[in-house]
Scaffold this active site. Structure first.
Site, PDB file in Angstrom:
ATOM      1  N   ASN A   9      39.785  31.827  46.040  1.00  0.00           N
ATOM      2  CA  ASN A   9      40.679  31.772  44.877  1.00  0.00           C
ATOM      3  C   ASN A   9      42.040  32.275  45.346  1.00  0.00           C
ATOM      4  O   ASN A   9      42.233  33.472  45.514  1.00  0.00           O
ATOM      5  CB  ASN A   9      40.122  32.671  43.761  1.00  0.00           C
ATOM      6  CG  ASN A   9      41.091  32.799  42.600  1.00  0.00           C
ATOM      7  OD1 ASN A   9      42.045  32.028  42.486  1.00  0.00           O
ATOM      8  ND2 ASN A   9      40.854  33.779  41.731  1.00  0.00           N
ATOM      9  N   LYS A  11      44.745  32.365  43.821  1.00  0.00           N
ATOM     10  CA  LYS A  11      45.567  32.912  42.731  1.00  0.00           C
ATOM     11  C   LYS A  11      46.991  32.319  42.826  1.00  0.00           C
ATOM     12  O   LYS A  11      47.139  31.180  43.278  1.00  0.00           O
ATOM     13  CB  LYS A  11      45.580  34.433  42.773  1.00  0.00           C
ATOM     14  CG  LYS A  11      44.181  35.026  42.872  1.00  0.00           C
ATOM     15  CD  LYS A  11      44.126  36.468  42.512  1.00  0.00           C
ATOM     16  CE  LYS A  11      42.750  36.993  42.840  1.00  0.00           C
ATOM     17  NZ  LYS A  11      42.472  38.274  42.222  1.00  0.00           N
ATOM     18  N   HIS A  95      38.168  33.518  34.524  1.00  0.00           N
ATOM     19  CA  HIS A  95      38.467  34.598  35.476  1.00  0.00           C
ATOM     20  C   HIS A  95      38.960  35.814  34.674  1.00  0.00           C
ATOM     21  O   HIS A  95      39.661  35.659  33.668  1.00  0.00           O
ATOM     22  CB  HIS A  95      39.538  34.133  36.467  1.00  0.00           C
ATOM     23  CG  HIS A  95      39.709  35.087  37.609  1.00  0.00           C
ATOM     24  ND1 HIS A  95      40.411  36.261  37.489  1.00  0.00           N
ATOM     25  CD2 HIS A  95      39.233  35.068  38.882  1.00  0.00           C
ATOM     26  CE1 HIS A  95      40.370  36.918  38.649  1.00  0.00           C
ATOM     27  NE2 HIS A  95      39.656  36.209  39.503  1.00  0.00           N
ATOM     28  N   GLU A  97      41.254  37.825  35.131  1.00  0.00           N
ATOM     29  CA  GLU A  97      42.716  37.901  34.946  1.00  0.00           C
ATOM     30  C   GLU A  97      43.144  37.040  33.765  1.00  0.00           C
ATOM     31  O   GLU A  97      44.070  37.386  33.027  1.00  0.00           O
ATOM     32  CB  GLU A  97      43.423  37.495  36.251  1.00  0.00           C
ATOM     33  CG  GLU A  97      43.285  38.592  37.306  1.00  0.00           C
ATOM     34  CD  GLU A  97      43.375  38.112  38.742  1.00  0.00           C
ATOM     35  OE1 GLU A  97      43.810  36.967  38.985  1.00  0.00           O
ATOM     36  OE2 GLU A  97      42.992  38.901  39.634  1.00  0.00           O
ATOM     37  N   GLU A 167      31.770  38.902  38.687  1.00  0.00           N
ATOM     38  CA  GLU A 167      32.921  39.602  39.248  1.00  0.00           C
ATOM     39  C   GLU A 167      33.179  40.869  38.441  1.00  0.00           C
ATOM     40  O   GLU A 167      33.857  40.813  37.392  1.00  0.00           O
ATOM     41  CB  GLU A 167      34.165  38.707  39.189  1.00  0.00           C
ATOM     42  CG  GLU A 167      34.036  37.425  39.973  1.00  0.00           C
ATOM     43  CD  GLU A 167      35.381  36.946  40.483  1.00  0.00           C
ATOM     44  OE1 GLU A 167      35.511  36.786  41.687  1.00  0.00           O
ATOM     45  OE2 GLU A 167      36.306  36.773  39.660  1.00  0.00           O
ATOM     46  N   GLY A 173      40.365  42.794  43.578  1.00  0.00           N
ATOM     47  CA  GLY A 173      41.679  43.144  44.126  1.00  0.00           C
ATOM     48  C   GLY A 173      41.890  44.630  44.317  1.00  0.00           C
ATOM     49  O   GLY A 173      43.012  45.078  44.562  1.00  0.00           O
ATOM     50  N   SER A 212      36.559  41.975  45.986  1.00  0.00           N
ATOM     51  CA  SER A 212      36.856  42.624  47.272  1.00  0.00           C
ATOM     52  C   SER A 212      35.824  42.307  48.354  1.00  0.00           C
ATOM     53  O   SER A 212      35.448  43.189  49.137  1.00  0.00           O
ATOM     54  CB  SER A 212      37.008  44.139  47.090  1.00  0.00           C
ATOM     55  OG  SER A 212      38.107  44.417  46.232  1.00  0.00           O
TER      56      SER A 212
END
Ligand code: PEP
Length: 251
Positions: A9, A11, A95, A97, A167, A173, A212
């Site tokens: 991904n 991003k 996701h 985010e 996730e 991250g 991560s």
């Protein structure tokens, strides 16, 4: 037998020049690697150029988001059929985010999931708890709610044509990876939750871990019985790391 999958991904990273440099090295590194499926989910403007770069390789193309609407007056949105034009195979939906920063509810995520499947693409459905939720002991309840929204809209068997990515938000991250056993516990919960509704779907279901994942922890995570590969953020931008992570699915 479930095939393992590693999806990058990217991003909101990249440029025409750096994408080519990155993919040249990833393509070389994965040339001839047959254990597992591989994909990169790239920003919309690069779909066309990345599609060309991935021709005749073992790496599939994916997008990071999609509109829940099929077409119409939705300025700035991208439909699933448009992604189909670029031969995308995967689309990330839900996701964390997007849930946290762009207000995507489980209901909207479920609509996106349905739209993606209707267009013949494979949704990578992200689920996961925040640190607060984990500490409050409600991880399973949160994931159940996120999955149920999709199952209610699309049916349990739709999951055979989807990928789930677990996730944990606190691991994305942050450099803080879930311990392999900790991740396995949640993956096993996901599979048994699905199994209670349809045992065949649960057996076929691909459940990735994301958060991560790095070259030095991928193999231990992927060795867990219910972890079928990974969704990789930061490390997918470094060719040698991404290649090593992809190779770890074969170990
Ligand atoms: C992600 O964005 O899906 C992700 C897992 O990011 P990272 O690998 O950087 O934690």
């Amino acid at each position: 037998m479930r095939r393992k999958l590693v999806a990058g991904n990217w991003k909101m990273h990249g440029s025409l020049v750096t994408n080519k440099q990155l993919l040249d090295d990833v393509i070389k590194g994965l040339n001839g690697v047959r254990d597992g499926d591989f994909a990169v989910c790239v920003p919309y403007p690069y779909l066309s150029s990345v599609k060309n770069l991935l021709q005749n390789t073992n790496i599939a193309l994916g997008a990071q988001n999609v509109s829940q609407y099929e077409k119409g007056a939705y300025t700035g949105e991208i439909s699933a059929s448009m992604l189909n034009d670029f031969e995308c195979r995967y689309v990330i939906v839900g996701h964390s985010e997007r849930r946290a920063l762009f207000g995507e509810t489980s209901h909207i995520v479920a609509e996106k999931y349905v739209t993606v499947q209707k267009a013949g693409l494979i949704p990578i459905l992200c689920v996961g708890e925040t640190l607060e939720q984990r500490e409050a002991g409600v991880t399973e309840r949160i994931i159940e709610e996120q999955l149920t929204a999709v199952i209610d809209s699309a049916g349990i068997e739709s999951l055979c044509k989807a990928v789930i990515a677990y996730e944990p938000v606190w691991a994305i991250g942050t450099g803080r990876t879930a311990e392999p056993e900790q991740a396995q516990d949640v993956h096993m919960f996901i599979r048994s939750f699905i199994s209670r509704q349809n045992s065949n779907t649960a057996k076929e279901l691909i459940v990735l871990y994301g958060g991560s994942v790095k070259a030095n922890n991928a193999a231990q995570l992927f060795a867990m019985p219910d972890i079928d590969g990974g969704l990789i953020g930061g490390a997918s931008l470094i060719a040698s790391d991404f290649v090593a992570i992809c190779q770890a699915v074969g170990n």
